[in-house]
Design a protein around this motif. Structure first.
Motif, PDB file in Angstrom:
ATOM      1  N   PRO A 150       0.837  -1.342   0.139  1.00  0.00           N
ATOM      2  CA  PRO A 150       0.133   0.398  -0.232  1.00  0.00           C
ATOM      3  C   PRO A 150       0.634   1.064  -0.194  1.00  0.00           C
ATOM      4  CG  PRO A 150      -0.318  -1.511   1.391  1.00  0.00           C
ATOM      5  CD  PRO A 150       0.007  -2.068   1.247  1.00  0.00           C
ATOM      6  N   GLY A 151       1.850   1.312   0.644  1.00  0.00           N
ATOM      7  CA  GLY A 151       3.443   2.643   1.011  1.00  0.00           C
ATOM      8  C   GLY A 151       3.218   3.045  -0.109  1.00  0.00           C
ATOM      9  N   CYS A 152       4.349   1.900  -1.220  1.00  0.00           N
ATOM     10  CA  CYS A 152       4.812   2.220  -2.378  1.00  0.00           C
ATOM     11  C   CYS A 152       3.420   2.458  -3.824  1.00  0.00           C
ATOM     12  CB  CYS A 152       5.151   0.665  -3.248  1.00  0.00           C
ATOM     13  SG  CYS A 152       6.843   0.912  -2.091  1.00  0.00           S
ATOM     14  N   ARG A 153       2.358   2.245  -3.355  1.00  0.00           N
ATOM     15  CA  ARG A 153       0.843   1.610  -4.475  1.00  0.00           C
ATOM     16  C   ARG A 153       0.386   3.561  -4.417  1.00  0.00           C
ATOM     17  NH1 ARG A 153      -1.466  -2.622  -3.733  1.00  0.00           N
ATOM     18  NH2 ARG A 153      -2.786  -1.455  -1.198  1.00  0.00           N
ATOM     19  N   ASP A 154       0.998   3.496  -2.939  1.00  0.00           N
ATOM     20  CA  ASP A 154       0.421   5.384  -2.981  1.00  0.00           C
ATOM     21  C   ASP A 154       1.212   6.077  -3.080  1.00  0.00           C
ATOM     22  OD1 ASP A 154      -1.445   4.434  -1.498  1.00  0.00           O
ATOM     23  OD2 ASP A 154      -0.988   4.953   0.525  1.00  0.00           O
ATOM     24  N   GLU A 155       2.348   5.756  -3.520  1.00  0.00           N
ATOM     25  CA  GLU A 155       3.496   6.914  -3.569  1.00  0.00           C
ATOM     26  C   GLU A 155       3.221   6.808  -5.276  1.00  0.00           C
ATOM     27  OE1 GLU A 155       8.603   7.502  -3.414  1.00  0.00           O
ATOM     28  OE2 GLU A 155       7.270   6.144  -2.239  1.00  0.00           O
ATOM     29  N   ALA A 156       3.135   6.203  -5.645  1.00  0.00           N
ATOM     30  CA  ALA A 156       2.918   5.716  -7.412  1.00  0.00           C
ATOM     31  C   ALA A 156       1.791   5.996  -7.830  1.00  0.00           C
ATOM     32  CB  ALA A 156       2.679   4.175  -7.645  1.00  0.00           C
ATOM     33  N   LEU A 157       0.991   6.670  -6.961  1.00  0.00           N
ATOM     34  CA  LEU A 157      -0.152   7.141  -7.001  1.00  0.00           C
ATOM     35  C   LEU A 157      -0.411   8.356  -6.938  1.00  0.00           C
ATOM     36  CD1 LEU A 157      -3.354   7.634  -7.657  1.00  0.00           C
ATOM     37  CD2 LEU A 157      -4.320   7.194  -5.368  1.00  0.00           C
ATOM     38  N   VAL A 158       0.997   9.338  -6.043  1.00  0.00           N
ATOM     39  CA  VAL A 158       1.234  10.383  -6.371  1.00  0.00           C
ATOM     40  C   VAL A 158       1.880  11.401  -7.581  1.00  0.00           C
ATOM     41  CG1 VAL A 158       2.166  12.141  -4.730  1.00  0.00           C
ATOM     42  CG2 VAL A 158       0.879  10.688  -3.619  1.00  0.00           C
ATOM     43  N   SER A 159       3.012  10.205  -7.406  1.00  0.00           N
ATOM     44  CA  SER A 159       3.895  10.614  -8.907  1.00  0.00           C
ATOM     45  C   SER A 159       2.860  10.551 -10.184  1.00  0.00           C
ATOM     46  CB  SER A 159       4.430   9.221  -9.122  1.00  0.00           C
ATOM     47  OG  SER A 159       5.322   9.893  -7.762  1.00  0.00           O
ATOM     48  N   ARG A 160       1.770  10.563 -10.244  1.00  0.00           N
ATOM     49  CA  ARG A 160       0.595   9.339 -11.670  1.00  0.00           C
ATOM     50  C   ARG A 160       0.219  10.550 -11.689  1.00  0.00           C
ATOM     51  NH1 ARG A 160      -1.565   4.809 -11.030  1.00  0.00           N
ATOM     52  NH2 ARG A 160       0.759   4.035 -12.432  1.00  0.00           N
ATOM     53  N   THR A 161      -0.770  11.301 -10.093  1.00  0.00           N
ATOM     54  CA  THR A 161      -1.095  12.354 -10.185  1.00  0.00           C
ATOM     55  C   THR A 161      -0.896  13.812 -10.587  1.00  0.00           C
ATOM     56  OG1 THR A 161      -3.018  10.894  -8.933  1.00  0.00           O
ATOM     57  CG2 THR A 161      -2.735  13.672  -8.804  1.00  0.00           C
ATOM     58  N   LEU A 162       0.882  13.870  -9.596  1.00  0.00           N
ATOM     59  CA  LEU A 162       1.601  15.218 -10.466  1.00  0.00           C
ATOM     60  C   LEU A 162       1.900  15.254 -11.677  1.00  0.00           C
ATOM     61  CD1 LEU A 162       3.051  17.857  -8.894  1.00  0.00           C
ATOM     62  CD2 LEU A 162       4.897  15.585  -8.773  1.00  0.00           C
ATOM     63  N   THR A 163       2.252  14.218 -11.934  1.00  0.00           N
ATOM     64  CA  THR A 163       3.094  14.210 -13.452  1.00  0.00           C
ATOM     65  C   THR A 163       1.750  13.766 -14.854  1.00  0.00           C
ATOM     66  OG1 THR A 163       4.565  12.068 -13.502  1.00  0.00           O
ATOM     67  CG2 THR A 163       3.617  12.673 -15.327  1.00  0.00           C
ATOM     68  N   GLU A 164       0.437  13.967 -14.027  1.00  0.00           N
ATOM     69  CA  GLU A 164      -1.126  14.144 -15.099  1.00  0.00           C
ATOM     70  C   GLU A 164      -1.091  15.861 -14.875  1.00  0.00           C
ATOM     71  OE1 GLU A 164      -3.549  11.201 -13.930  1.00  0.00           O
ATOM     72  OE2 GLU A 164      -2.753   9.323 -14.610  1.00  0.00           O
ATOM     73  N   VAL A 165      -1.309  16.293 -13.586  1.00  0.00           N
ATOM     74  CA  VAL A 165      -1.610  17.419 -13.574  1.00  0.00           C
ATOM     75  C   VAL A 165      -0.525  18.531 -13.825  1.00  0.00           C
ATOM     76  CG1 VAL A 165      -1.901  19.505 -11.702  1.00  0.00           C
ATOM     77  CG2 VAL A 165      -3.089  17.312 -11.111  1.00  0.00           C
ATOM     78  N   LEU A 166       0.866  18.262 -13.969  1.00  0.00           N
ATOM     79  CA  LEU A 166       2.090  18.708 -14.825  1.00  0.00           C
ATOM     80  C   LEU A 166       1.451  18.892 -16.006  1.00  0.00           C
ATOM     81  CD1 LEU A 166       4.862  18.271 -12.804  1.00  0.00           C
ATOM     82  CD2 LEU A 166       3.926  20.759 -12.452  1.00  0.00           C
ATOM     83  N   ALA A 167       1.148  17.847 -17.103  1.00  0.00           N
ATOM     84  CA  ALA A 167       0.858  17.595 -18.278  1.00  0.00           C
ATOM     85  C   ALA A 167      -0.472  18.692 -18.706  1.00  0.00           C
ATOM     86  CB  ALA A 167       0.747  16.530 -18.819  1.00  0.00           C
ATOM     87  N   ARG A 168      -0.755  19.262 -17.640  1.00  0.00           N
ATOM     88  CA  ARG A 168      -2.135  19.545 -18.373  1.00  0.00           C
ATOM     89  C   ARG A 168      -1.687  20.728 -18.386  1.00  0.00           C
ATOM     90  NH1 ARG A 168      -5.393  15.703 -15.228  1.00  0.00           N
ATOM     91  NH2 ARG A 168      -5.197  17.181 -13.680  1.00  0.00           N
ATOM     92  N   SER A 169      -1.251  21.299 -16.996  1.00  0.00           N
ATOM     93  CA  SER A 169      -0.815  22.972 -16.761  1.00  0.00           C
ATOM     94  C   SER A 169      -0.395  23.772 -17.740  1.00  0.00           C
ATOM     95  CB  SER A 169      -0.260  22.916 -15.608  1.00  0.00           C
ATOM     96  OG  SER A 169       0.706  22.445 -15.276  1.00  0.00           O
ATOM     97  N   CYS A 170       0.889  22.513 -18.414  1.00  0.00           N
ATOM     98  CA  CYS A 170       1.597  22.958 -19.540  1.00  0.00           C
ATOM     99  C   CYS A 170       0.610  22.748 -21.037  1.00  0.00           C
ATOM    100  CB  CYS A 170       2.969  21.649 -20.037  1.00  0.00           C
ATOM    101  SG  CYS A 170       3.300  21.680 -18.125  1.00  0.00           S
TER     102      CYS A 170
END
Length: 81
Positions: free
Chosen positions: A37-57
């Motif tokens: 669960p800890g690594c899965r949560d970290e992956a979710l945060v990374s994936r979400t951050l990447t998607e948000v940054l891509a949208r903002s660009c």
């Protein structure tokens, strides 16, 4: 396929999310994320951050703001010379 462990999964997480690891490592990391669960949560945060940054660009500043910023940069460049 084996559990690669938290250290390896977190070290290679960004490459995994960008599909830049070999098939074996990808399967090992995917299996680890399913069980940790800890690594899965970290992956979710990374994936979400990447998607948000891509949208903002994709967003563009209003043309008027762009003109103001460029004018100020030109003025600063002229003063600096």
């Amino acid at each position: 396929m084996s559990d690669c462990g938290c250290e390896k999964a977190r070290k290679d997480l960004e490459e995994y999310l960008r599909h830049e690891v070999c098939k074996t490592e990808e399967a090992d990391i995917r299996a680890h994320l399913e069980e940790c669960p800890g690594c899965r949560d970290e992956a979710l945060v990374s994936r979400t951050l990447t998607e948000v940054l891509a949208r903002s660009c994709k967003e563009a500043a209003p043309e008027q703001l762009r003109e103001i910023v460029l004018a100020r940069l030109r003025a600063e460049h002229t003063v600096a010379q």
